[in-house]
Design a protein around this motif. Structure first.
Motif, PDB file in Angstrom:
ATOM      1  N   ILE A 109       1.045  -1.261   0.066  1.00 42.88           N
ATOM      2  CA  ILE A 109       0.105   0.009  -0.061  1.00 42.88           C
ATOM      3  C   ILE A 109       0.976   1.257  -0.005  1.00 42.88           C
ATOM      4  CG2 ILE A 109      -2.078   1.071   0.980  1.00 42.88           C
ATOM      5  CD1 ILE A 109      -2.261  -1.631   2.809  1.00 42.88           C
ATOM      6  N   SER A 110       1.406   1.640  -1.157  1.00 43.07           N
ATOM      7  CA  SER A 110       2.555   2.541  -1.347  1.00 43.07           C
ATOM      8  C   SER A 110       2.013   4.052  -1.155  1.00 43.07           C
ATOM      9  CB  SER A 110       2.999   2.391  -2.813  1.00 43.07           C
ATOM     10  OG  SER A 110       4.114   3.311  -2.897  1.00 43.07           O
ATOM     11  N   GLY A 111       2.895   4.922  -0.756  1.00 41.36           N
ATOM     12  CA  GLY A 111       2.821   6.258  -0.639  1.00 41.36           C
ATOM     13  C   GLY A 111       1.782   6.788   0.117  1.00 41.36           C
ATOM     14  N   ASN A 112       1.258   8.123  -0.405  1.00 37.16           N
ATOM     15  CA  ASN A 112       0.219   8.627   0.214  1.00 37.16           C
ATOM     16  C   ASN A 112      -0.975   7.948   0.522  1.00 37.16           C
ATOM     17  OD1 ASN A 112      -0.215   8.915  -2.585  1.00 37.16           O
ATOM     18  ND2 ASN A 112      -1.000  11.074  -2.435  1.00 37.16           N
ATOM     19  N   LYS A 113      -1.158   6.997  -0.529  1.00 37.29           N
ATOM     20  CA  LYS A 113      -2.432   6.195  -0.560  1.00 37.29           C
ATOM     21  C   LYS A 113      -2.435   5.352   0.909  1.00 37.29           C
ATOM     22  CE  LYS A 113      -3.516   7.719  -4.370  1.00 37.29           C
ATOM     23  NZ  LYS A 113      -2.613   8.626  -4.771  1.00 37.29           N
ATOM     24  N   PHE A 114      -1.312   4.987   1.368  1.00 31.35           N
ATOM     25  CA  PHE A 114      -1.380   4.396   2.790  1.00 31.35           C
ATOM     26  C   PHE A 114      -1.905   5.190   3.746  1.00 31.35           C
ATOM     27  CE2 PHE A 114       0.648   3.743   6.773  1.00 31.35           C
ATOM     28  CZ  PHE A 114       0.693   2.396   7.029  1.00 31.35           C
ATOM     29  N   TYR A 115      -1.754   6.447   3.773  1.00 32.37           N
ATOM     30  CA  TYR A 115      -2.329   7.346   4.831  1.00 32.37           C
ATOM     31  C   TYR A 115      -3.597   7.806   4.673  1.00 32.37           C
ATOM     32  CZ  TYR A 115       2.497   7.813   6.290  1.00 32.37           C
ATOM     33  OH  TYR A 115       3.744   7.425   7.050  1.00 32.37           O
ATOM     34  N   LYS A 116      -3.944   7.886   3.371  1.00 27.32           N
ATOM     35  CA  LYS A 116      -5.418   8.198   2.867  1.00 27.32           C
ATOM     36  C   LYS A 116      -6.380   7.071   3.103  1.00 27.32           C
ATOM     37  CE  LYS A 116      -5.973  10.685  -0.788  1.00 27.32           C
ATOM     38  NZ  LYS A 116      -5.900  11.416  -2.023  1.00 27.32           N
TER      39      LYS A 116
ATOM     40  N   GLU B 155     -13.190   9.203  -5.653  1.00 30.36           N
ATOM     41  CA  GLU B 155     -12.273   8.687  -6.444  1.00 30.36           C
ATOM     42  C   GLU B 155     -10.960   9.676  -6.090  1.00 30.36           C
ATOM     43  OE1 GLU B 155     -12.231  11.318 -10.133  1.00 30.36           O
ATOM     44  OE2 GLU B 155     -11.316   9.720 -11.176  1.00 30.36           O
ATOM     45  N   GLY B 156      -9.673   9.084  -5.907  1.00 25.96           N
ATOM     46  CA  GLY B 156      -8.628   9.857  -5.515  1.00 25.96           C
ATOM     47  C   GLY B 156      -8.509   9.512  -3.881  1.00 25.96           C
ATOM     48  N   GLY B 157      -9.646   9.189  -3.234  1.00 27.17           N
ATOM     49  CA  GLY B 157      -9.692   8.950  -1.881  1.00 27.17           C
ATOM     50  C   GLY B 157      -9.777  10.040  -0.858  1.00 27.17           C
ATOM     51  N   THR B 158     -10.193  11.046  -1.497  1.00 27.92           N
ATOM     52  CA  THR B 158     -10.075  12.317  -0.771  1.00 27.92           C
ATOM     53  C   THR B 158     -11.197  12.574   0.193  1.00 27.92           C
ATOM     54  OG1 THR B 158      -8.240  13.430  -1.607  1.00 27.92           O
ATOM     55  CG2 THR B 158      -9.885  14.775  -0.308  1.00 27.92           C
ATOM     56  N   ASN B 159     -11.150  12.730   1.345  1.00 26.71           N
ATOM     57  CA  ASN B 159     -12.311  12.854   2.226  1.00 26.71           C
ATOM     58  C   ASN B 159     -11.711  13.365   3.666  1.00 26.71           C
ATOM     59  OD1 ASN B 159     -11.589  10.485   3.546  1.00 26.71           O
ATOM     60  ND2 ASN B 159     -13.421   9.319   2.745  1.00 26.71           N
ATOM     61  N   GLN B 160     -12.443  13.729   4.782  1.00 28.28           N
ATOM     62  CA  GLN B 160     -11.863  14.232   6.099  1.00 28.28           C
ATOM     63  C   GLN B 160     -10.989  13.178   6.779  1.00 28.28           C
ATOM     64  OE1 GLN B 160     -11.281  17.092   7.121  1.00 28.28           O
ATOM     65  NE2 GLN B 160     -12.879  18.298   5.762  1.00 28.28           N
ATOM     66  N   LEU B 161     -11.076  12.088   6.550  1.00 31.11           N
ATOM     67  CA  LEU B 161     -10.508  10.928   7.103  1.00 31.11           C
ATOM     68  C   LEU B 161      -9.033  10.755   6.543  1.00 31.11           C
ATOM     69  CD1 LEU B 161     -13.016   8.292   8.219  1.00 31.11           C
ATOM     70  CD2 LEU B 161     -11.974   9.688   9.609  1.00 31.11           C
ATOM     71  N   ALA B 162      -9.247  10.931   5.197  1.00 31.09           N
ATOM     72  CA  ALA B 162      -7.886  10.835   4.453  1.00 31.09           C
ATOM     73  C   ALA B 162      -6.980  11.906   4.888  1.00 31.09           C
ATOM     74  CB  ALA B 162      -8.165  10.858   3.073  1.00 31.09           C
ATOM     75  N   VAL B 163      -7.673  13.285   4.895  1.00 26.52           N
ATOM     76  CA  VAL B 163      -6.576  14.349   5.307  1.00 26.52           C
ATOM     77  C   VAL B 163      -6.104  14.180   6.566  1.00 26.52           C
ATOM     78  CG1 VAL B 163      -6.755  16.853   6.010  1.00 26.52           C
ATOM     79  CG2 VAL B 163      -8.162  15.963   3.840  1.00 26.52           C
ATOM     80  N   LYS B 164      -6.990  13.445   7.511  1.00 33.11           N
ATOM     81  CA  LYS B 164      -6.415  13.026   8.947  1.00 33.11           C
ATOM     82  C   LYS B 164      -5.368  12.168   8.631  1.00 33.11           C
ATOM     83  CE  LYS B 164      -8.079  10.340  12.872  1.00 33.11           C
ATOM     84  NZ  LYS B 164      -7.712  11.150  14.102  1.00 33.11           N
ATOM     85  N   GLY B 165      -5.500  11.024   8.131  1.00 31.74           N
ATOM     86  CA  GLY B 165      -4.334  10.174   7.857  1.00 31.74           C
ATOM     87  C   GLY B 165      -3.086  11.015   7.080  1.00 31.74           C
ATOM     88  N   CYS B 166      -3.248  11.914   6.404  1.00 32.15           N
ATOM     89  CA  CYS B 166      -2.126  12.455   5.599  1.00 32.15           C
ATOM     90  C   CYS B 166      -1.385  13.473   6.650  1.00 32.15           C
ATOM     91  CB  CYS B 166      -2.435  13.281   4.458  1.00 32.15           C
ATOM     92  SG  CYS B 166      -2.796  12.179   3.175  1.00 32.15           S
ATOM     93  N   SER B 167      -1.992  13.825   7.717  1.00 30.62           N
ATOM     94  CA  SER B 167      -1.495  14.802   8.609  1.00 30.62           C
ATOM     95  C   SER B 167      -0.381  13.929   9.507  1.00 30.62           C
ATOM     96  CB  SER B 167      -2.513  15.379   9.711  1.00 30.62           C
ATOM     97  OG  SER B 167      -2.963  14.507  10.525  1.00 30.62           O
ATOM     98  N   GLU B 168      -0.271  12.720   9.207  1.00 31.85           N
ATOM     99  CA  GLU B 168       0.819  11.650   9.904  1.00 31.85           C
ATOM    100  C   GLU B 168       1.990  11.742   9.177  1.00 31.85           C
ATOM    101  OE1 GLU B 168      -1.294   8.305  10.949  1.00 31.85           O
ATOM    102  OE2 GLU B 168      -2.634   9.288  12.534  1.00 31.85           O
ATOM    103  N   ILE B 169       2.025  12.312   7.988  1.00 32.95           N
ATOM    104  CA  ILE B 169       3.145  12.043   7.073  1.00 32.95           C
ATOM    105  C   ILE B 169       4.486  12.569   7.378  1.00 32.95           C
ATOM    106  CG2 ILE B 169       3.864  12.560   4.629  1.00 32.95           C
ATOM    107  CD1 ILE B 169       1.172  11.847   3.488  1.00 32.95           C
TER     108      ILE B 169
ATOM    109  N   THR C 299      -3.696  15.182   0.274  1.00 33.06           N
ATOM    110  CA  THR C 299      -2.296  14.891   1.100  1.00 33.06           C
ATOM    111  C   THR C 299      -1.742  16.118   1.140  1.00 33.06           C
ATOM    112  OG1 THR C 299      -2.133  12.790  -0.575  1.00 33.06           O
ATOM    113  CG2 THR C 299      -0.205  13.695   0.449  1.00 33.06           C
ATOM    114  N   ILE C 300      -1.737  17.289   0.397  1.00 31.44           N
ATOM    115  CA  ILE C 300      -1.397  18.531   0.752  1.00 31.44           C
ATOM    116  C   ILE C 300      -1.990  19.101   1.792  1.00 31.44           C
ATOM    117  CG2 ILE C 300      -2.541  19.927  -0.956  1.00 31.44           C
ATOM    118  CD1 ILE C 300       0.121  21.270  -1.383  1.00 31.44           C
ATOM    119  N   ALA C 301      -3.319  18.966   1.800  1.00 30.81           N
ATOM    120  CA  ALA C 301      -4.090  19.589   2.978  1.00 30.81           C
ATOM    121  C   ALA C 301      -3.859  18.574   4.441  1.00 30.81           C
ATOM    122  CB  ALA C 301      -5.682  19.278   2.862  1.00 30.81           C
ATOM    123  N   GLY C 302      -3.442  17.607   4.574  1.00 33.53           N
ATOM    124  CA  GLY C 302      -3.125  16.760   5.665  1.00 33.53           C
ATOM    125  C   GLY C 302      -1.884  17.310   6.155  1.00 33.53           C
ATOM    126  N   ILE C 303      -0.769  17.707   5.215  1.00 36.28           N
ATOM    127  CA  ILE C 303       0.487  18.308   5.391  1.00 36.28           C
ATOM    128  C   ILE C 303       0.420  19.701   5.935  1.00 36.28           C
ATOM    129  CG2 ILE C 303       2.562  19.185   4.449  1.00 36.28           C
ATOM    130  CD1 ILE C 303       2.525  16.364   3.000  1.00 36.28           C
TER     131      ILE C 303
END
Ligand SMILES: *Cc1c(COP(=O)(O)O)cnc(C)c1O
Length: 310
Positions: free
Chosen positions: A52-59, A160-174, A195-199
């Protein structure tokens, strides 16, 4: 004291903790490479997990936890034939015991041999449902979603692309704590902007002096507004560059491919021409123009190699 805090955690928190191993990240390597006489650091988030590579893992992380918690055993999402998102969902569902359904753009693909992305997804157990490009364009409408819910009543639907609030929360761990201290500028590729939103949310809470630079894979003027809606607070310290160099999503040329090859030779960093290669190329352009002088730059490698390794 620690014991009591633990013992009296609400039940849903306990549940999430027991499932944390579901998304246990690998240690993430850092590498350096030289662009326009500037040394930059690359965080190899593509290596966060074997499949589960890259940002998709966090999303996906908190979405799948939520789906489990709510009792869903099926995950449904959307993507094109080369989608990194679909590929990641197929792997994650296979590993964590969900059925998966991929709604794939292009009815004509149903009668053709499957490419590597789709073949892998199918062999992992994903049900592929090919729909026409016009239906696909309407997938956000309430009519389409209602029809889909009727057809797949037990599915947890991820956009599509996996973006929602929970994805943004995951990406804040990058970004790690160290990343927020050790670098002045964070650079990454942007698609839907989750991803950029989480960051940015991490920067908002940990280091608001950090500059965030996004290079979009799309040639669109509306993305920055959408991204601003996903962040927890106003953030003025960021910029989004649309893809007006290569002509938009999925478009690239020989010069970009040669650049990607040169980075591989120089620094053993693999990139691809849809997201990470474009972002690194655009960063080099800005460095050549004298931007970010003497700034410490961290480039987030968001992954996406699966469609180009075959
Ligand atoms: C999906 C993807 C992106 C875009 O992520 P968003 O959260 O949609 O902005 C960037 N890079 C790679 C490699 C991707 O696969």
């Amino acid at each position: 004291m620690g014991f009591f805090v633990h013992a009296y955690q609400p039940i849903h928190i306990l549940f999430l903790n027991t499932h944390n191993h579901m998304f246990k990240p690998n240690p993430i390597p850092y590498q350096t490479c030289t662009l326009a006489n500037t040394t930059i650091t690359v965080k190899r988030v593509d290596r966060v997990h074997t499949t589960i590579s890259g940002n998709k893992f966090y999303k996906l992380k908190y979405n799948l936890m939520q789906a489990k918690q709510q009792g869903f055993n099926q995950i449904l999402s959307f993507g094109g034939a080369y989608s990194n998102h679909i590929f990641a969902i197929a792997h994650a569902c296979n590993a964590y015991g969900f059925d998966s359904i991929g709604i794939i753009r292009g009815q004509e693909l149903a009668s053709k041999p499957l490419n590597h992305t789709l073949q892998t997804a199918q062999s992992l157990g994903m049900q592929l449902d090919f729909i026409s490009r016009s239906d696909y364009r309407n997938k956000h409408t309430s009519e389409f979603l209602a029809q889909l819910k009727a057809q797949y009543p037990n599915a947890y639907i991820i956009p599509e692309g996996g973006t929602n609030q929970l994805a943004v929360k995951g990406c804040s761990e990058i970004l790690s704590k160290e990343d927020t201290q050790n670098f002045d500028v964070i650079v990454l590729a942007v698609g839907t902007g989750g991803t950029i939103a989480g960051i940015m949310n991490t920067c908002i809470s940990d280091n608001s002096n950090q500059q965030v630079i996004g290079f979009s894979a799309l040639n669109s003027d509306y993305q920055a507004d959408d991204i601003n809606k996903l962040i927890s607070n106003n953030y003025n310290n960021w910029q989004l560059y649309k893809d007006d160099v290569f002509g938009g999503y999925g478009k690239y040329n020989d010069e970009l491919l040669a650049f990607i090859e040169s980075i591989k030779q120089q620094a053993s960093i693999p990139l691809e021409p849809i997201y990470t290669g474009k972002a690194m190329y655009r960063l080099q352009q800005l460095l050549k123009q004298g931007e970010f002088e003497s700034k410490r730059i961290l480039f987030i490698h968001t992954g996406g190699l699966q469609a180009f390794e075959y």
